[in-house]
Motif scaffolding. Structure first.
Motif, PDB file in Angstrom:
ATOM      1  N   GLY A   1       0.814  -1.210   0.000  1.00 20.12           N
ATOM      2  CA  GLY A   1       0.000   0.000   0.000  1.00 20.12           C
ATOM      3  C   GLY A   1       0.848   1.259   0.000  1.00 20.12           C
ATOM      4  N   CYS A   2       0.176   2.399   0.084  1.00 21.86           N
ATOM      5  CA  CYS A   2       0.835   3.703   0.116  1.00 21.86           C
ATOM      6  C   CYS A   2       0.507   4.388   1.440  1.00 21.86           C
ATOM      7  CB  CYS A   2       0.318   4.592  -1.009  1.00 21.86           C
ATOM      8  SG  CYS A   2       0.999   4.228  -2.634  1.00 21.86           S
ATOM      9  N   PRO A   3       1.508   4.954   2.110  1.00 19.14           N
ATOM     10  CA  PRO A   3       1.192   5.698   3.330  1.00 19.14           C
ATOM     11  C   PRO A   3       0.521   7.023   3.006  1.00 19.14           C
ATOM     12  CG  PRO A   3       3.524   5.906   2.823  1.00 19.14           C
ATOM     13  CD  PRO A   3       2.946   4.973   1.797  1.00 19.14           C
ATOM     14  N   GLN A   4      -0.227   7.532   3.933  1.00 22.00           N
ATOM     15  CA  GLN A   4      -0.804   8.864   3.810  1.00 22.00           C
ATOM     16  C   GLN A   4       0.183   9.872   4.390  1.00 22.00           C
ATOM     17  OE1 GLN A   4      -3.800   9.910   2.484  1.00 22.00           O
ATOM     18  NE2 GLN A   4      -4.161   7.827   1.777  1.00 22.00           N
ATOM     19  N   MET A   5       0.521  10.897   3.628  1.00 20.86           N
ATOM     20  CA  MET A   5       1.355  11.954   4.189  1.00 20.86           C
ATOM     21  C   MET A   5       0.555  12.705   5.242  1.00 20.86           C
ATOM     22  SD  MET A   5       2.977  15.311   2.287  1.00 20.86           S
ATOM     23  CE  MET A   5       1.440  16.254   2.245  1.00 20.86           C
ATOM     24  N   GLY A   6       1.233  13.072   6.330  1.00 20.73           N
ATOM     25  CA  GLY A   6       0.586  13.910   7.335  1.00 20.73           C
ATOM     26  C   GLY A   6       0.109  13.140   8.544  1.00 20.73           C
ATOM     27  N   HIS A   7      -1.063  13.541   9.048  1.00 25.13           N
ATOM     28  CA  HIS A   7      -1.544  13.098  10.351  1.00 25.13           C
ATOM     29  C   HIS A   7      -1.603  11.583  10.498  1.00 25.13           C
ATOM     30  CE1 HIS A   7      -3.383  14.181  14.146  1.00 25.13           C
ATOM     31  NE2 HIS A   7      -4.432  13.423  13.922  1.00 25.13           N
ATOM     32  N   TYR A   8      -1.979  10.887   9.410  1.00 23.21           N
ATOM     33  CA  TYR A   8      -2.219   9.435   9.510  1.00 23.21           C
ATOM     34  C   TYR A   8      -1.033   8.606   9.018  1.00 23.21           C
ATOM     35  CZ  TYR A   8      -6.837  11.317  10.324  1.00 23.21           C
ATOM     36  OH  TYR A   8      -7.888  12.037  10.837  1.00 23.21           O
ATOM     37  N   ALA A   9       0.130   9.231   8.855  1.00 20.16           N
ATOM     38  CA  ALA A   9       1.310   8.497   8.374  1.00 20.16           C
ATOM     39  C   ALA A   9       1.660   7.327   9.287  1.00 20.16           C
ATOM     40  CB  ALA A   9       2.511   9.440   8.242  1.00 20.16           C
ATOM     41  N   ASP A  10       1.401   7.470  10.583  1.00 16.22           N
ATOM     42  CA  ASP A  10       1.785   6.413  11.521  1.00 16.22           C
ATOM     43  C   ASP A  10       0.896   5.179  11.427  1.00 16.22           C
ATOM     44  OD1 ASP A  10      -0.363   7.787  12.592  1.00 16.22           O
ATOM     45  OD2 ASP A  10       0.365   7.731  14.647  1.00 16.22           O
ATOM     46  N   LYS A  11      -0.250   5.287  10.754  1.00 15.71           N
ATOM     47  CA  LYS A  11      -1.102   4.093  10.548  1.00 15.71           C
ATOM     48  C   LYS A  11      -0.351   3.065   9.699  1.00 15.71           C
ATOM     49  CE  LYS A  11      -5.226   5.649  12.160  1.00 15.71           C
ATOM     50  NZ  LYS A  11      -4.668   6.478  13.209  1.00 15.71           N
ATOM     51  N   PHE A  12       0.667   3.533   8.994  1.00 16.44           N
ATOM     52  CA  PHE A  12       1.414   2.706   8.058  1.00 16.44           C
ATOM     53  C   PHE A  12       2.676   2.135   8.704  1.00 16.44           C
ATOM     54  CE2 PHE A  12       3.735   2.056   3.992  1.00 16.44           C
ATOM     55  CZ  PHE A  12       2.718   1.499   3.245  1.00 16.44           C
ATOM     56  N   ALA A  13       2.871   2.453   9.986  1.00 19.84           N
ATOM     57  CA  ALA A  13       4.166   2.227  10.649  1.00 19.84           C
ATOM     58  C   ALA A  13       4.728   0.826  10.471  1.00 19.84           C
ATOM     59  CB  ALA A  13       4.056   2.566  12.132  1.00 19.84           C
TER      60      ALA A  13
END
Length: 427
Positions: A281-293
């Motif tokens: 997948g692709c991480p979201q830049m910004g606030h939700y970047a850590d969901k991709f950790a």
């Protein structure tokens, strides 16, 4: 003779490292790597906490418009405030020549309150930032130490885990966050917003924000600010000349509007070589970047995306491939996508010779997520009078959304004259 002694003492002082110590936050020296290096030739000590005048301004869901001042030296101010230990705490640290009461910091807090219950602390160090750049760059050492002191007070007095803390630093504030993180084992996250290069590029890790300063470090660079090599664990490069804090603020309200693509360079990204998202997948830049950790390697990575050039900045990337039909002609082809949530503008796919049977691809960034794609509209023109009135069509158009593996196929057996819309429906 007195003057000669004075000069000698000054010269002696230039080579002797000085150190200054402040209660609760420790000692600061002007020895290497903090000064006397190529990146930091001037020997400058940070100002005292009193002179910098750092303030911690707490906003919460209960007091979104007016702050409560927290003093690490007086825990009763925390006790009397709306600070709640069952919530995350996000500190926002401004940069050079800025101040903590600027609208953008409060705006960011308010966007957070729209999506979560949170302790939002704006760190105001305006007296220490509104000076020469070299002095301000050294003052961030004290500001970072004070932020670490505040986190330590929360941890000691309220058993508040540093893993619940997120530091968001803009410009010089990003390096203040790095200093706080290096003093705080187990800090949850640091986000750097356009961390400044001058006095920090090429310096050792203890001087600047680096990946070891928190469990998760992400950095947003706008193309106005070149990348600092090896700065953040996850570098997001948003290509438009605007302030990174605006992107971050808007990302809070758009959980899927800032998908970013792993890519070697922006040139490769612009050449459509980094689409669609990989399997993880692709991480979201910004606030939700850590969901991709958990889904990226521990190695530093770069991700690229385009943003809008004014608010609203969120974009959704689509890839389109067209197989032409009809007569050979010259001209340009545009398509618009229609979904159950809306439709895109017309986007250029090809300009030049339109040969039946040939396939052409392009990618574009739409201003909205159109939802389930229901049909595609095809249009061609060449702006040249052609007495034969050729007809051109699209036998097949495939569409893919960047974050999805599904490829949607749309077909038509018709051809049209220029400037006549052709609608393709699912095959």
């Amino acid at each position: 003779m007195v003057n000669m002694w004075t000069v000698a003492l000054l010269l002696l002082g230039a080579v002797t490292a000085k150190e200054i110590c402040y209660e609760h936050i420790g000692c600061f020296s002007d020895s290497e790597p903090w000064a006397g290096t190529a990146a930091r030739p001037l020997k400058v000590l940070p100002w005292s906490p009193e002179k910098i005048g750092t303030r911690f301004l707490l906003y919460t869901n209960e007091n979104p418009n007016s702050f409560q001042t927290l003093l690490p030296s007086d825990p009763s101010t925390i006790e009397a405030s709306n600070f709640q230990t069952n919530r995350k705490t996000r500190f926002i640290i401004h940069g050079f020549i800025d101040k903590g009461e600027e609208n953008w910091l409060l705006e960011m807090c308010k966007n957070m309150f729209a999506v979560e219950e949170v302790n939002c602390i704006c760190v105001d160090w305006k007296k220490g930032s509104q000076t020469t750049y070299t002095q301000a760059a050294n003052n961030v050492r004290v500001v970072g130490a004070q932020v670490a002191q505040m986190i330590s007070v929360l941890s000691t007095n309220y058993s508040y885990s540093p893993s619940q803390v997120h530091l968001i630093g803009h410009s010089l504030g990003a390096h203040a966050a790095g200093e706080a993180g290096s003093r705080t084992p187990g800090l949850g996250r640091i986000t750097g917003l356009d961390p400044v290069e001058a006095s920090f590029q090429g310096t050792p890790e203890e001087v600047r924000l680096d990946p070891s300063d928190a469990d998760f470090v992400d950095v947003i660079h706008t193309d106005a600010a070149p990348l600092i090599p090896f700065l953040g664990t996850r570098d997001f490069v948003a290509c438009n000349h605007l302030r990174s804090y605006k992107y971050y603020s808007e990302s809070i309200l758009n959980p899927d509007g800032f998908a970013s693509y792993p890519c070697a360079s922006y040139k490769a990204f612009e050449s459509n070589k980094c689409f669609p998202c990989p399997d993880e997948g692709c991480p979201q830049m910004g606030h939700y970047a850590d969901k991709f950790a958990g889904r990226t390697s521990g190695e530093p990575q770069k991700f690229f995306l385009n943003t809008g050039d004014s608010s609203n900045f969120a974009r959704w990337r689509y890839g389109v491939s067209i197989t032409l039909s009809g007569k050979i002609a010259t001209g340009q082809v545009k398509v618009a996508l229609f979904g159950n949530k809306g439709n895109t503008h017309q986007f250029d796919v090809i300009r030049g010779i339109l040969t039946p049977g040939s396939t052409h691809s392009n990618q574009f960034d739409a201003k909205l997520d159109i939802g389930t794609i229901e049909k595609v509209k095809f249009l061609w023109n060449n702006n040249v009078i052609n007495p034969t009135f050729p007809k051109v069509g699209a036998a097949k158009i495939t569409v893919q959304k960047g974050e999805e593996k599904t490829v949607h196929n749309f077909c038509s057996e018709s051809t049209v004259r220029e400037d006549v819309l052709l609608t393709l429906t699912p095959c």
